[in-house]
Design a protein around this motif. Structure first.
Motif, PDB file in Angstrom:
ATOM      1  N   ASN A 155     -20.739 -10.590  -4.125  1.00  0.00           N
ATOM      2  CA  ASN A 155     -19.305 -10.319  -4.272  1.00  0.00           C
ATOM      3  C   ASN A 155     -18.913  -9.045  -3.532  1.00  0.00           C
ATOM      4  N   GLU A 159     -16.383  -8.637  -0.396  1.00  0.00           N
ATOM      5  CA  GLU A 159     -15.249  -7.716  -0.463  1.00  0.00           C
ATOM      6  C   GLU A 159     -15.185  -6.866   0.801  1.00  0.00           C
ATOM      7  N   HIS A 162     -14.063  -8.935   3.773  1.00  0.00           N
ATOM      8  CA  HIS A 162     -12.620  -9.162   3.730  1.00  0.00           C
ATOM      9  C   HIS A 162     -11.878  -7.918   4.203  1.00  0.00           C
ATOM     10  N   TYR A 163     -12.320  -6.764   3.730  1.00  0.00           N
ATOM     11  CA  TYR A 163     -11.680  -5.513   4.128  1.00  0.00           C
ATOM     12  C   TYR A 163     -11.874  -5.262   5.626  1.00  0.00           C
ATOM     13  N   TYR A 197       2.093 -10.042   0.927  1.00  0.00           N
ATOM     14  CA  TYR A 197       1.942  -9.022  -0.110  1.00  0.00           C
ATOM     15  C   TYR A 197       3.179  -8.883  -0.991  1.00  0.00           C
ATOM     16  N   ALA A 241     -11.033  -2.784  -4.693  1.00  0.00           N
ATOM     17  CA  ALA A 241     -10.709  -2.937  -6.112  1.00  0.00           C
ATOM     18  C   ALA A 241      -9.204  -2.824  -6.347  1.00  0.00           C
ATOM     19  N   SER A 243      -6.893  -3.571  -4.261  1.00  0.00           N
ATOM     20  CA  SER A 243      -6.214  -4.736  -3.682  1.00  0.00           C
ATOM     21  C   SER A 243      -6.153  -5.896  -4.671  1.00  0.00           C
ATOM     22  N   ARG A 244      -6.987  -5.847  -5.715  1.00  0.00           N
ATOM     23  CA  ARG A 244      -6.989  -6.916  -6.728  1.00  0.00           C
ATOM     24  C   ARG A 244      -6.266  -6.497  -8.010  1.00  0.00           C
ATOM     25  N   GLY A 249      -3.248 -12.467 -10.029  1.00  0.00           N
ATOM     26  CA  GLY A 249      -4.002 -12.728  -8.806  1.00  0.00           C
ATOM     27  C   GLY A 249      -3.249 -12.444  -7.523  1.00  0.00           C
ATOM     28  N   ARG A 251      -1.908 -10.681  -4.225  1.00  0.00           N
ATOM     29  CA  ARG A 251      -2.533  -9.742  -3.300  1.00  0.00           C
ATOM     30  C   ARG A 251      -1.732  -8.445  -3.264  1.00  0.00           C
ATOM     31  N   THR A 252      -2.438  -7.333  -3.158  1.00  0.00           N
ATOM     32  CA  THR A 252      -1.807  -6.019  -3.094  1.00  0.00           C
ATOM     33  C   THR A 252      -2.188  -5.350  -1.788  1.00  0.00           C
ATOM     34  N   ARG A 279      -4.035  -1.851 -15.794  1.00  0.00           N
ATOM     35  CA  ARG A 279      -5.003  -2.433 -14.855  1.00  0.00           C
ATOM     36  C   ARG A 279      -5.578  -1.363 -13.932  1.00  0.00           C
TER      37      ARG A 279
END
Length: 469
Positions: A155, A159, A162-163, A197, A241, A243-244, A249, A251-252, A279
């Motif tokens: 995971n 991550e 993806h970044y 976003y 982290a 971004s979640r 769910g 996207r940020t 959060r």
């Protein structure tokens, strides 16, 4: 013999436990040799590992040692593996991803390490029935550890990928700079990213800005030694982290921007900033388990992307309120009264009656009983019985405390102007740092919180957004 276990069964079980402990202890004693064998096997069986330099392989060996030691500790203590046991794996996974290692090769290395470990278990089991039974009893825990650790590492690896992919096209970074400059994307990749976003220029959707700053030794790496990537890894992990952190769910937008991480969560219709703050607090606590310590500043809620520059300035400003060990300073949880108290200078404190200052200083040293009474009385709208219920004391006790406060300060809590003087003095006093001999004030009608509280929670403690230490 009926109605119980036979002596033979008990003896056999005890013998198996002895053999199991022996096997694990021998593995622990020969951990270095076992790790060397694992790395040599990886080089022999995985071409991508064979092509790496000695520094890379030394890092692999260090990770193998850590995993083996953690695995043995879990089995010797007969407990379930936790995220804390394998916190080190996240940063290693990111280093493998940065080195260009394929995920399949990375997971294959996990399997090789598992096979070498299991082979050594069988070798040390010997030829006795008890030894074989002991080895068999270890199969399940070993598999569970490997599955748990490889899943979390994979995971983290994805991550980072993806970044890195987002960084490769620069869309997220360029979009952030456009928004912080007060502009709005109109076409191309930036516009598509903004819409993904929830930050399109045609919407008045509520949003806020979060700034996170890395604390501790890792914060010094950026711009420093190019061979040291721990700070970069930590920033990327924190960025992923955040971004979640969006709701449902969503996207940020989250970008590493020099020494800080900037995230812009869109709340969406009916979004609750309180839930978002919770959060964010959870994200910070989770990262702390991996040795990543953050200070976070959270802006007020603004309507649409035009308010992003203002929100960014707010988030930077509120970071100043945090102690050296970080925390989450969230303006949505802060009242105007609390904010003004935190921004006050020494002149405001000098205007406070010295009698009030003396009372508050003594009360803080004794646990804050009288301060808690003032807060509870104000929160109960000057109702003595209701304030006593909040404090879980007898009304006579509450009345006695009110008299003591009036005698010491010359202020009656039943006069609004006097009560305001006391509340302002408390807010100013709470914004001061604790001295080593002063315990934190925990008697203000509620437990200390990790983030800024609001009046609805029954506390006006402007210090309570500081992380409990």
């Amino acid at each position: 013999m009926s109605g119980g276990f036979s002596t033979e069964t008990l003896t056999g079980s005890a013998t198996v436990r002895v053999q199991r402990t022996r096997i694990l202890s021998e593995l622990l004693d020969h951990l270095a040799d076992l790790a060397d064998t694992a790395v040599q096997t990886m080089r022999a069986e995985i071409p991508a590992y064979a092509a790496q330099d000695e520094n890379f392989l030394a890092d692999v060996r260090d990770q193998v040692v850590r995993h083996y030691r953690s695995k043995l500790a879990v089995m010797l203590e007969d407990r379930t593996v936790t995220v804390d046991d394998i916190a080190f794996a996240r940063r290693a996974a990111m280093r493998r991803a940065r080195a260009g290692l394929a995920l399949a090769d990375y997971i294959n290395a996990f399997r090789v390490g598992q096979r070498v470990f299991w082979g050594s278990v069988l070798e040390r089991a010997g030829h006795s029935a008890a030894g074989h039974e002991a080895a068999l009893s270890l199969a399940g825990p070993i598999m569970r550890y490997c599955d748990f650790a490889s899943t979390h590492a994979a995971n983290a690896y994805m991550e980072f990928q993806h970044y890195a992919a987002a960084e490769a096209v620069h869309e997220s970074r360029d979009l952030l700079e456009t928004l912080l400059a007060g502009g709005a994307p109109t076409r191309g990749g930036q516009l598509a990213a903004a819409q993904a976003y929830g930050l399109g220029s045609d919407t008045r959707s509520p949003l806020l800005v979060v700034i996170a700053v890395l604390l501790g030794p890792r914060a010094l790496v950026i711009g420093g030694n190019p061979d040291s990537d721990r700070g970069v890894d930590a920033r990327h992990a924190a960025c992923a982290a955040l971004s979640r952190a969006g709701a449902n769910g969503a996207r940020t937008l989250s970008v590493v921007r020099q020494s800080e991480i900037v995230a812009i969560p869109a709340l969406g219709p009916g979004g609750d900033p309180e839930e978002l703050c919770e959060r964010l607090q959870a994200v910070r606590e989770s990262l702390m388990g991996e040795g990543i310590v953050l200070a976070m500043g959270v802006s007020t809620v603004v309507a649409g992307t035009a308010g992003i520059p203002q929100a960014y300035d707010e988030a930077r400003t509120v970071l100043e309120f945090l102690p050296e060990d970080g925390g989450v300073a969230a303006l949505p949880r802060l009242s105007p009264f609390q904010y003004l108290a935190l921004r006050a200078d020494d002149t405001a404190r000098h205007l406070v009656d010295p009698r009030i200052t003396a009372l508050l200083s003594e009360d803080r040293a004794r646990g804050g009983v009288l301060t808690a009474t003032i807060r509870a009385f104000a929160a109960a709208d000057l109702n003595l019985r209701a304030s006593a219920e909040r404090l879980q004391i007898h009304p006579n006790t509450a009345q006695y405390r009110l008299r003591r406060i009036q005698e010491r300060t010359g202020r009656s809590l039943r006069r609004i102007s006097d009560l305001l003087d006391l509340l302002v003095a408390i807010a100013l006093h709470d914004s001061l740092p604790l001295t080593p001999k002063q315990p934190p004030n925990t008697n203000h009608g509620g437990q200390r919180l990790a983030t800024v509280t609001d009046e609805r929670r029954g506390s006006g403690d402007v210090r309570s957004f500081h992380e409990s230490r």
